[in-house]
Design a protein around this motif. Structure first.
Motif, PDB file in Angstrom:
ATOM      1  N   SER A 166       0.812  -1.204   0.052  1.00  0.00           N
ATOM      2  CA  SER A 166      -0.019   0.020   0.023  1.00  0.00           C
ATOM      3  C   SER A 166       0.916   1.160  -0.217  1.00  0.00           C
ATOM      4  O   SER A 166       0.614   2.174  -0.817  1.00  0.00           O
ATOM      5  CB  SER A 166      -0.875   0.037   1.155  1.00  0.00           C
ATOM      6  OG  SER A 166      -1.737   1.392   1.399  1.00  0.00           O
ATOM      7  N   SER A 215       2.659   6.283  -7.151  1.00  0.00           N
ATOM      8  CA  SER A 215       1.526   6.601  -7.954  1.00  0.00           C
ATOM      9  C   SER A 215       1.785   7.638  -9.047  1.00  0.00           C
ATOM     10  O   SER A 215       1.081   7.693 -10.030  1.00  0.00           O
ATOM     11  CB  SER A 215       0.389   7.128  -6.882  1.00  0.00           C
ATOM     12  OG  SER A 215       0.781   8.550  -6.616  1.00  0.00           O
ATOM     13  N   SER A 238       1.164   3.950  -2.907  1.00  0.00           N
ATOM     14  CA  SER A 238       0.921   5.584  -2.910  1.00  0.00           C
ATOM     15  C   SER A 238       2.305   6.374  -3.232  1.00  0.00           C
ATOM     16  O   SER A 238       2.180   7.378  -3.891  1.00  0.00           O
ATOM     17  CB  SER A 238       0.865   5.758  -1.403  1.00  0.00           C
ATOM     18  OG  SER A 238      -0.267   5.182  -1.010  1.00  0.00           O
ATOM     19  N   GLN A 239       3.349   6.213  -2.864  1.00  0.00           N
ATOM     20  CA  GLN A 239       4.608   6.589  -3.339  1.00  0.00           C
ATOM     21  C   GLN A 239       4.921   6.634  -4.665  1.00  0.00           C
ATOM     22  O   GLN A 239       5.411   7.591  -5.378  1.00  0.00           O
ATOM     23  CB  GLN A 239       5.727   5.974  -2.364  1.00  0.00           C
ATOM     24  CG  GLN A 239       5.785   6.237  -1.063  1.00  0.00           C
ATOM     25  CD  GLN A 239       6.745   5.841  -0.179  1.00  0.00           C
ATOM     26  OE1 GLN A 239       8.085   6.002  -0.734  1.00  0.00           O
ATOM     27  NE2 GLN A 239       6.735   5.165   0.828  1.00  0.00           N
TER      28      GLN A 239
END
Length: 75
Positions: free
Chosen positions: A62, A69, A66-67
Motif C-alpha cells: 500500500s 502513483s 502511494s509513493q
C-alpha cells in the motif's frame, strides 16, 4: 511530449520508496514480492509471526503504491 522514464530511473525510485519502509516491513516485502517466498517462508526466515508478515507485506504494498502513483497511466 511527455518525458519517458528510463528503467534505471524507475528502479532508483522504487529503491528510494523501499528505503522509506521500516526495516521489518521492507524485509517482508522483499522476501515475498522480490524473491518469491511465501508468507509462511518469510515468517520462518524473519522469525516473525505469520500474521505480522502478512500485515507487513500488505502495508508495504500500500505504501509503495502511494509513493509510486506518479507512474500510473505510463506505458
Amino acid at each position: 511530449e511527455t518525458a519517458q522514464t528510463s528503467p534505471h530511473g524507475t528502479r532508483l525510485d522504487i529503491e528510494q520508496a523501499m528505503n522509506t519502509l521500516p526495516p521489518e516491513r521492507r524485509a517482508c516485502a522483499m522476501l515475498c514480492h522480490a524473491l518469491g517466498n511465501s508468507h509462511g517462508d518469510a515468517a520462518k526466515i524473519t522469525g516473525l509471526p505469520l500474521g505480522t508478515v502478512k500485515s507487513h507485506v500488505t502495508r508495504a504494498k500500500s505504501a509503495l503504491q502511494s509513493q509510486l502513483s506518479a507512474y500510473e497511466g505510463e506505458t
